[in-house]
Scaffold this active site. Sequence first.
Site, PDB file in Angstrom:
ATOM      1  N   PHE A 137      44.468-120.088 -26.178  1.00 46.59           N
ATOM      2  CA  PHE A 137      44.467-120.399 -27.611  1.00 46.59           C
ATOM      3  C   PHE A 137      44.100-121.871 -27.778  1.00 46.59           C
ATOM      4  O   PHE A 137      44.760-122.750 -27.225  1.00 46.59           O
ATOM      5  CB  PHE A 137      45.829-120.127 -28.263  1.00 46.59           C
ATOM      6  N   ASP A 222      43.750-128.568 -22.250  1.00 50.04           N
ATOM      7  CA  ASP A 222      44.338-128.503 -23.580  1.00 50.04           C
ATOM      8  C   ASP A 222      45.850-128.567 -23.387  1.00 50.04           C
ATOM      9  O   ASP A 222      46.496-127.587 -23.004  1.00 50.04           O
ATOM     10  CB  ASP A 222      43.911-127.194 -24.259  1.00 50.04           C
ATOM     11  N   LYS A 251      50.565-131.447 -31.695  1.00 53.50           N
ATOM     12  CA  LYS A 251      51.941-130.977 -31.798  1.00 53.50           C
ATOM     13  C   LYS A 251      52.992-132.087 -31.680  1.00 53.50           C
ATOM     14  O   LYS A 251      53.239-132.795 -32.635  1.00 53.50           O
ATOM     15  CB  LYS A 251      52.167-129.867 -30.779  1.00 53.50           C
TER      16      LYS A 251
HETATM   17  N1  PLP Z   1      45.744-125.561 -28.455  1.00 55.01           N
HETATM   18  C1  PLP Z   1      46.927-125.042 -28.111  1.00 55.01           C
HETATM   19  C2  PLP Z   1      47.251-124.877 -26.659  1.00 55.01           C
HETATM   20  C3  PLP Z   1      47.842-124.673 -29.091  1.00 55.01           C
HETATM   21  O1  PLP Z   1      49.019-124.133 -28.724  1.00 55.01           O
HETATM   22  C4  PLP Z   1      47.506-124.849 -30.440  1.00 55.01           C
HETATM   23  C5  PLP Z   1      48.436-124.414 -31.504  1.00 55.01           C
HETATM   24  O2  PLP Z   1      49.290-123.593 -31.312  1.00 55.01           O
HETATM   25  C6  PLP Z   1      46.265-125.399 -30.767  1.00 55.01           C
HETATM   26  C7  PLP Z   1      45.410-125.748 -29.749  1.00 55.01           C
HETATM   27  C8  PLP Z   1      45.858-125.611 -32.187  1.00 55.01           C
HETATM   28  O3  PLP Z   1      46.573-126.656 -32.752  1.00 55.01           O
HETATM   29  P1  PLP Z   1      46.633-126.843 -34.341  1.00 55.01           P
HETATM   30  O4  PLP Z   1      47.367-125.680 -34.898  1.00 55.01           O
HETATM   31  O5  PLP Z   1      47.339-128.157 -34.526  1.00 55.01           O
HETATM   32  O6  PLP Z   1      45.218-126.902 -34.816  1.00 55.01           O
END
Ligand code: PLP
Length: 392
Positions: A137, A222, A251
């Site tokens: 994700f 990520d 986050k």
């Molecule tokens: N990458 C990861 C691993 C995530 O867990 C999330 C959100 O849950 C995101 C990217 C996306 O972040 P945002 O919701 O701040 O755009």
Amino acid sequence: MTSALMQEADRVMAGTYLRFPVVLTKGSGCRVWDEDGKCYIDFIAGIAVCNLGHAHPRLADAVARQAKTLWHVSNLYYTGPQVELARWLVDNSFADRVFFANSGAEANEAAIKLARRFFSDRGERERFRIITMEQSFHGRTMATLSATGQPKVRKGFDPVLQGFDQVRFDDIEAVRRQINDATCAVMVEPIQGEGGVRCPAPGYLGALRRLCDDAGILLIFDEIQTGMGRTGRLFAYEHFDAAPDIMTLAKALGNGLPIGAMLARESVSAAFGPGSHASTFGGTPLVTSAALETCRILEEEGIVAAAAETGRYFQKKLSWLQQRHDSIQEVLGMGLLLGIRLDRGGGPLVSACLEKGFLINCIQDRILRFAPPLVIGSDEIDALAGCLDELL
Ligand code: PLP
């Protein structure tokens, strides 16, 4: 009970969220309260965001001080808190340079653009494809949902952006097979969060690092969910024998204020010159002062090491539950990013926990995810374990 506010929300807000029937009005530490004054222990922390808990006095003071000083002036000018925050991140990671964004998806957009630009600048315009993982994700913008390895996230948004090839997570041979002359990078969450709190085999990320080096391509981690102490180290990559070329954070970086960051090695970051990428709000003094204070508290109070310890305690409790209940198939995760895989849907348990005063979360239908503030205590963990024991 459905309050007037819930009815109003259902009338005027876009229907993108399936919400629990509760209106939360205040928080303190690991607890939040609803409009009827009922207290809940928070085991999800805004989905791995409020690592220091709610309404932390030092953060409240830092934000209030900055709010009375300077909120925003544009990245056309230098401002102190963002430079200090960038320096802290550089001093505490593999990276040499930081770009600030407003969310995780935007940080990943920056990473994707940087990887493409890096090769384009070297005259390799055809090298633009990025290998990502099934069940990954990376966000909800067009580029990041195209990178995301979950069909349900992409559903209805075709045509997605071209240039992403998904392979199985934790399968080094699958990456090796997929790399070709058009590949510019591999992008991976060191531990998959939304995909099911999945840790890779110990050697996987190190092997990925070597594979990328051999192929002359970039490695992007990520760490939006795993970063900032969540797994018991400041960044999850520290557990494994591997550092990336580019890393994304969001986050917990601002403990709840919206901020994303893309960190990179000097040689890679150099591809982002003036005018190549930008964000109006990225790294405003207000938000970066909150993030900087968050980082200082993590460091000064030894929160990350304590989270590793608490995580081990929590994991033992979950294993204890597993021994007592056949419905728990597996205990998942690391540090304070933990989960249990059930043999059935987890939705009813989440609702029952809410009823009993605990906020937890269910992903991939059968996995209960726990990502409490890093300052959660053993008493609170015992209380949740007792509640789950009873419910199961
Ligand atoms: N990458 C990861 C691993 C995530 O867990 C999330 C959100 O849950 C995101 C990217 C996306 O972040 P945002 O919701 O701040 O755009």
